[in-house]
Design a protein around this motif. Structure first.
Motif, short mmCIF file in Angstrom:
data_model
loop_
_atom_site.label_atom_id
_atom_site.label_comp_id
_atom_site.label_asym_id
_atom_site.label_seq_id
_atom_site.Cartn_x
_atom_site.Cartn_y
_atom_site.Cartn_z
N VAL A 48 0.85 -1.19 0.00
CA VAL A 48 0.00 0.00 0.00
C VAL A 48 0.89 1.24 0.00
CG1 VAL A 48 -1.73 1.32 1.27
CG2 VAL A 48 -1.89 -1.18 1.15
N VAL A 49 0.61 2.16 -0.92
CA VAL A 49 1.35 3.42 -1.01
C VAL A 49 0.37 4.55 -0.74
CG1 VAL A 49 2.78 4.90 -2.46
CG2 VAL A 49 2.89 2.41 -2.73
N GLN A 98 -5.08 6.09 -1.02
CA GLN A 98 -3.90 5.24 -1.11
C GLN A 98 -4.02 4.30 -2.29
OE1 GLN A 98 -3.69 3.46 2.77
NE2 GLN A 98 -5.61 2.36 2.57
N SER A 99 -2.87 3.91 -2.80
CA SER A 99 -2.80 3.00 -3.94
C SER A 99 -2.48 1.60 -3.42
CB SER A 99 -1.72 3.44 -4.93
OG SER A 99 -2.03 4.70 -5.48
N TRP A 100 -3.30 0.64 -3.87
CA TRP A 100 -3.11 -0.76 -3.50
C TRP A 100 -2.40 -1.46 -4.65
CZ3 TRP A 100 -5.35 -2.84 1.13
CH2 TRP A 100 -6.10 -1.92 1.86
N LEU A 101 -1.24 -2.03 -4.35
CA LEU A 101 -0.44 -2.74 -5.35
C LEU A 101 -0.50 -4.23 -5.02
CD1 LEU A 101 2.73 -0.42 -5.38
CD2 LEU A 101 0.49 -0.05 -6.45
N LEU A 102 -1.13 -5.01 -5.89
CA LEU A 102 -1.29 -6.45 -5.69
C LEU A 102 -0.26 -7.16 -6.54
CD1 LEU A 102 -5.20 -6.65 -5.94
CD2 LEU A 102 -3.78 -5.85 -4.03
N VAL A 155 -11.08 -2.89 -1.19
CA VAL A 155 -11.06 -2.41 -2.57
C VAL A 155 -11.31 -3.60 -3.48
CG1 VAL A 155 -9.53 -0.41 -2.27
CG2 VAL A 155 -8.55 -2.69 -2.71
N GLU A 156 -11.66 -3.32 -4.73
CA GLU A 156 -11.78 -4.34 -5.77
C GLU A 156 -10.85 -3.99 -6.91
OE1 GLU A 156 -15.75 -4.81 -7.17
OE2 GLU A 156 -16.64 -4.84 -5.16
N VAL A 187 -10.11 -7.35 -1.99
CA VAL A 187 -9.16 -7.30 -0.88
C VAL A 187 -9.93 -7.21 0.43
CG1 VAL A 187 -7.25 -6.04 0.17
CG2 VAL A 187 -7.41 -6.21 -2.33
N PHE A 188 -9.66 -8.15 1.33
CA PHE A 188 -10.31 -8.19 2.64
C PHE A 188 -9.25 -8.16 3.74
CE2 PHE A 188 -13.37 -10.40 -0.09
CZ PHE A 188 -14.57 -9.83 0.30
N ALA A 189 -9.63 -7.62 4.89
CA ALA A 189 -8.82 -7.85 6.08
C ALA A 189 -8.76 -9.35 6.34
CB ALA A 189 -9.42 -7.12 7.28
#
Length: 376
Positions: A48-49, A98-102, A155-156, A187-189
Motif C-alpha cells: 500500500v502506497v 492510497q494505492s493498493w499494489l497487488l 477495494v476491488e 481485498v479483505f482484512a
C-alpha cells in the motif's frame, strides 16, 4: 495456512499454502468461470502506497499511465529493469487516499524495499500489508462476486485483460482469447476470510489454484510466477495491450519498450499449445519444446520451453510456451515431458505432440517503417 484449507476435501498446494483444488478440479473450473465459485488468493502480496505524490511517483517508475487514475479504477503496470526486462507485474487500484499494489506471492517484501529506497523527498509512504489483508477472486457478476461484495471488501481490482487499454497495442491477430475475461479480485482484512468461507454453500463454492490456472492459460493471461523468467519483456506476452502506455513519457526500461515495438521484434513469442492427450500426460513447467520429429534426437536444439501446462475442462491438455521468434507459426511441435532440469541433450522422457495457437505473431513489433539510409 489459509482458512480455506478447513473446507471439505481441500488439498493444499504446498508451495503457496492455499488450496490447489477441492477434489473436483474440472468442475471447479466450470463453477469459477460461470461465476458460482470463489478462488482463494490469500498467498499473494499487497503493498500500500499513501501520500499526495503516490500516483505521480509510481507513474514515473512504471510502464502504465497512473496519473489521473480515478478512485476505484483498476489497471496494471510493470516495473522494469534498465534493460526493459520485467521485474514486477503489479495490479493497481487507488481508493482516493492510497494505492493498493497487488503482486504475486513472495514479491511484496522486495517491492516494498525497492520503493522505499526510491522515495527521496516525495510525500509517499510505502507499507507491506500482506499480513493484514488478503485477496479472494471471482469471475463475472454472478453469485460469487455478489457474495464477496456483500462482505464489504476494502477495494476491488478488476482485471483489464478483456481489452486493449488506453495507450496500449495488441499484437495478437483477430479476436483475443481474453476478450470475455471478467475477473475481479477483492481485498479483505485477513480476519474477514472466515466470513467468506462461512458464506459458501449450494450457490457458491470454492475453487482451487488449478482451476484458475486453467482459465488463465486458455485466455492467454500471463502471470509473473507462472510465465516469466529473468529475460522476459512485455512484448513477448502481448502484455503491451494492458500494462504499457506507449506515449506516457520516460520511465525505467522505456527505451527498450520503444525500440522493440518501433524498430525491432521480440526475441521470443508466447503461444498456446494444444497437447496430444493420447497418454493423458502433461509436461512440467520448463519442459523443452522441439520441432516435430526431433525431440528424441539428442543433437536437436530446443526451440522453446513450457511455462504452464494444464487440463482444461473443454479443451483438454493445453499449455503456454515461449518459443523462439524464428519458429514458423504453422510448425508442428513436440514437448519432451519429464524433469525440466534434465540435460537438454538427453533423449529421456516421453514425447507429447503439440500444435500452435498463435498469440504473439512472429512479425510482432517493427511498427515504424524507417527508410534505410543510402550509402556509398
Amino acid at each position: 495456512m489459509s482458512v480455506f484449507l478447513d473446507l471439505p476435501a481441500a488439498i493444499a498446494d504446498e508451495a503457496t499454502g492455499v488450496a490447489a483444488h477441492y477434489g473436483e478440479p474440472l468442475r471447479e473450473q466450470r463453477a469459477l468461470e460461470g461465476g458460482t465459485a470463489v478462488v482463494d488468493l490469500s498467498h499473494r502480496g499487497i503493498v500500500v502506497v499513501s501520500g499526495d505524490d503516490r500516483l505521480s511517483w509510481l507513474n514515473s517508475m512504471t510502464s502504465q499511465q497512473l496519473t489521473g487514475l480515478r478512485p476505484g479504477e483498476s489497471t496494471e503496470t510493470l516495473l522494469l529493469d534498465p534493460n526493459g526486462r520485467i521485474e514486477y507485474a503489479i495490479r493497481v487500484v487507488d481508493d482516493g487516499t492510497q494505492s493498493w499494489l497487488l503482486v504475486d506471492e513472495g514479491l511484496a517484501e522486495r517491492l516494498t524495499a525497492f520503493l522505499t529506497r526510491m522515495r527521496f523527498a516525495l510525500r509517499v509512504v510505502v507499507a507491506n500489508r500482506s499480513e493484514d489483508f488478503a485477496v479472494v477472486g471471482a469471475f463475472g457478476n454472478g453469485a460469487a462476486l455478489r457474495l464477496l461484495r456483500e462482505l464489504n471488501p476494502e477495494v476491488e481490482w478488476v482485471d483489464p485483460w478483456q481489452g486493449v487499454q488506453r495507450g496500449g497495442v495488441q499484437y495478437a491477430r483477430g479476436e483475443h482469447a481474453g476478450a470475455h475475461w471478467e475477473f475481479t479480485q477483492c481485498v479483505f482484512a485477513r480476519d474477514r476470510l472466515a466470513a467468506v468461507t462461512a458464506g459458501l454453500g449450494p450457490d457458491v463454492r470454492a475453487a482451487g489454484l488449478m482451476a484458475l490456472a486453467a482459465l488463465e492459460v486458455r485466455a492467454w493471461r500471463p502471470t509473473q510466477h507462472g510465465d516469466l523468467d529473468e529475460r522476459s519483456i512485455a512484448h513477448e506476452f502481448d502484455w503491451m495491450r494492458t500494462a504499457v502506455h506507449l506515449t506516457k513519457g520516460c520511465y525505467r526500461g522505456q527505451e527498450t519498450v520503444a525500440k522493440v515495438h518501433n524498430l525491432g521484434r521480440p526475441p521470443r513469442r508466447l503461444t498456446l499449445l494444444h497437447l496430444d492427450g493420447f497418454r493423458g500426460e502433461l509436461p512440467v513447467p520448463g519442459a523443452l519444446v522441439y520441432l516435430a520429429d526431433t525431440a528424441k534426437d539428442p543433437e536437436a536444439r530446443p526451440v522453446g520451453r513450457i511455462t504452464r501446462a494444464t487440463l482444461h475442462y473443454e479443451w483438454g491438455g493445453i499449455a503456454l510456451a515461449l518459443l523462439k521468434r524464428s519458429v514458423p507459426e504453422d510448425a508442428e511441435l513436440e514437448v519432451r515431458s519429464g524433469d525440466a532440469g534434465a540435460d537438454p541433450k538427453s533423449s529421456e522422457g516421453d514425447v507429447i505432440a503439440a500444435s500452435q495457437e498463435v498469440i504473439v505473431p512472429a512479425d510482432a513489433g517493427a511498427s515504424r517503417d524507417i527508410p534505410r539510409l543510402k550509402r556509398l
